[in-house]
Design an enzyme around this catalytic site. Structure first.
Site, PDB file in Angstrom:
ATOM      1  N   PRO A  11       0.789  -1.234   0.000  1.00 47.42           N
ATOM      2  CA  PRO A  11       0.000   0.000   0.000  1.00 47.42           C
ATOM      3  C   PRO A  11       0.817   1.279   0.000  1.00 47.42           C
ATOM      4  O   PRO A  11       1.842   1.379   0.674  1.00 47.42           O
ATOM      5  CB  PRO A  11      -0.835  -0.103   1.286  1.00 47.42           C
ATOM      6  N   ARG A  19       5.201  10.997  -2.377  1.00 44.82           N
ATOM      7  CA  ARG A  19       4.894  10.600  -1.011  1.00 44.82           C
ATOM      8  C   ARG A  19       6.118  10.769  -0.119  1.00 44.82           C
ATOM      9  O   ARG A  19       7.110  10.059  -0.289  1.00 44.82           O
ATOM     10  CB  ARG A  19       4.474   9.137  -1.008  1.00 44.82           C
ATOM     11  N   TYR A  24      11.262   8.621   1.496  1.00 44.12           N
ATOM     12  CA  TYR A  24      11.265   7.561   0.490  1.00 44.12           C
ATOM     13  C   TYR A  24      12.012   7.920  -0.794  1.00 44.12           C
ATOM     14  O   TYR A  24      12.144   7.078  -1.686  1.00 44.12           O
ATOM     15  CB  TYR A  24       9.821   7.160   0.160  1.00 44.12           C
ATOM     16  N   GLU A 100      12.736  -9.526   1.867  1.00 49.30           N
ATOM     17  CA  GLU A 100      12.023  -8.331   2.337  1.00 49.30           C
ATOM     18  C   GLU A 100      12.773  -7.080   1.872  1.00 49.30           C
ATOM     19  O   GLU A 100      14.003  -7.028   1.948  1.00 49.30           O
ATOM     20  CB  GLU A 100      11.970  -8.373   3.872  1.00 49.30           C
ATOM     21  N   HIS A 102      12.728  -2.658   1.868  1.00 46.90           N
ATOM     22  CA  HIS A 102      12.180  -1.361   2.275  1.00 46.90           C
ATOM     23  C   HIS A 102      13.098  -0.256   1.775  1.00 46.90           C
ATOM     24  O   HIS A 102      14.328  -0.379   1.868  1.00 46.90           O
ATOM     25  CB  HIS A 102      12.070  -1.240   3.800  1.00 46.90           C
ATOM     26  N   ARG A 109      12.889   4.117  12.670  1.00 48.02           N
ATOM     27  CA  ARG A 109      11.723   5.001  12.648  1.00 48.02           C
ATOM     28  C   ARG A 109      10.828   4.706  13.862  1.00 48.02           C
ATOM     29  O   ARG A 109      11.318   4.212  14.866  1.00 48.02           O
ATOM     30  CB  ARG A 109      10.999   4.823  11.302  1.00 48.02           C
TER      31      ARG A 109
HETATM   32  C1  DQA Z   1       8.276   0.972   3.721  1.00 44.78           C
HETATM   33  C2  DQA Z   1       8.407   1.165   5.238  1.00 44.78           C
HETATM   34  C3  DQA Z   1       7.077   0.940   5.927  1.00 44.78           C
HETATM   35  O1  DQA Z   1       7.225   1.147   7.327  1.00 44.78           O
HETATM   36  C4  DQA Z   1       6.041   1.910   5.410  1.00 44.78           C
HETATM   37  O2  DQA Z   1       4.779   1.634   5.996  1.00 44.78           O
HETATM   38  C5  DQA Z   1       5.955   1.951   3.932  1.00 44.78           C
HETATM   39  C6  DQA Z   1       7.179   1.850   3.143  1.00 44.78           C
HETATM   40  C7  DQA Z   1       9.588   1.326   2.982  1.00 44.78           C
HETATM   41  O3  DQA Z   1       9.751   0.920   1.841  1.00 44.78           O
HETATM   42  O4  DQA Z   1      10.437   2.055   3.534  1.00 44.78           O
HETATM   43  O5  DQA Z   1       4.893   2.168   3.370  1.00 44.78           O
HETATM   44  O6  DQA Z   1       7.991  -0.390   3.445  1.00 44.78           O
END
Ligand code: DQA
Length: 144
Positions: A11, A19, A24, A100, A102, A109
């Site tokens: 999401p 965003r 990000y 995983e 991110h 955070r």
């Molecule tokens: C995220 C980190 C998550 O905590 C956050 O809810 C996101 C993006 C990232 O790519 O840094 O939507 O997955």
């Protein structure tokens, strides 16, 4: 041996670029996808890159990656990372290794981001490198 890597995004990642760019970065998801396609070609891999705002859709796509006999899944489950036992169960239920991903580093955070249900089942994790997290994760997938 399969050369197919699923790249599944959760999401709000459709809003990348605008965003919270201070967290990000300014790359859009389409730009990340394009760069990853190019990198995949060089690695002899093919990627299937998708985004959804819906938890169950991610579960269905994990099952699909398994049925397709994919080499790996790169999974940025976004906020569902921190809430979804369904995703944990799906990652455990499939034979395909999940990496995983991110953009940010959730461990640095808010405290509610410190738990990762995906991480409980993932083979590896790449985080905190911005868009480069995806490319490092793809290198790791290539090495599997
Ligand atoms: C995220 C980190 C998550 O905590 C956050 O809810 C996101 C993006 C990232 O790519 O840094 O939507 O997955």
């Amino acid at each position: 041996m399969s050369t197919l890597v699923y790249v599944l995004n959760g999401p709000n990642l459709n809003l990348l670029g605008t965003r919270e760019p201070e967290i990000y970065g300014s790359d859009t998801l389409a730009e990340i996808e394009a760069a990853l396609h190019e990198q995949a070609e060089g690695l002899g891999l093919a990627i299937d890159f998708r985004q959804t705002n819906h938890e169950g859709q991610l579960v269905d796509w994990l099952h699909e990656a398994n049925s397709a006999g994919a080499k790996a899944v790169l999974l940025n489950a976004a906020a569902y990372t921190h809430t979804s036992v369904a995703l944990l169960d799906a990652c455990r239920a499939i034979a395909v290794p999940v990496i995983e991903v991110h953009l940010s580093d959730p461990s640095k955070r808010e405290e509610f981001r410190h738990i990762s249900y995906v991480g409980m089942a993932a083979a590896d994790c790449v985080q905190g490198l911005g868009a480069r997290s995806y490319s490092v994760a793809l290198e790791k997938a290539a090495a599997l």
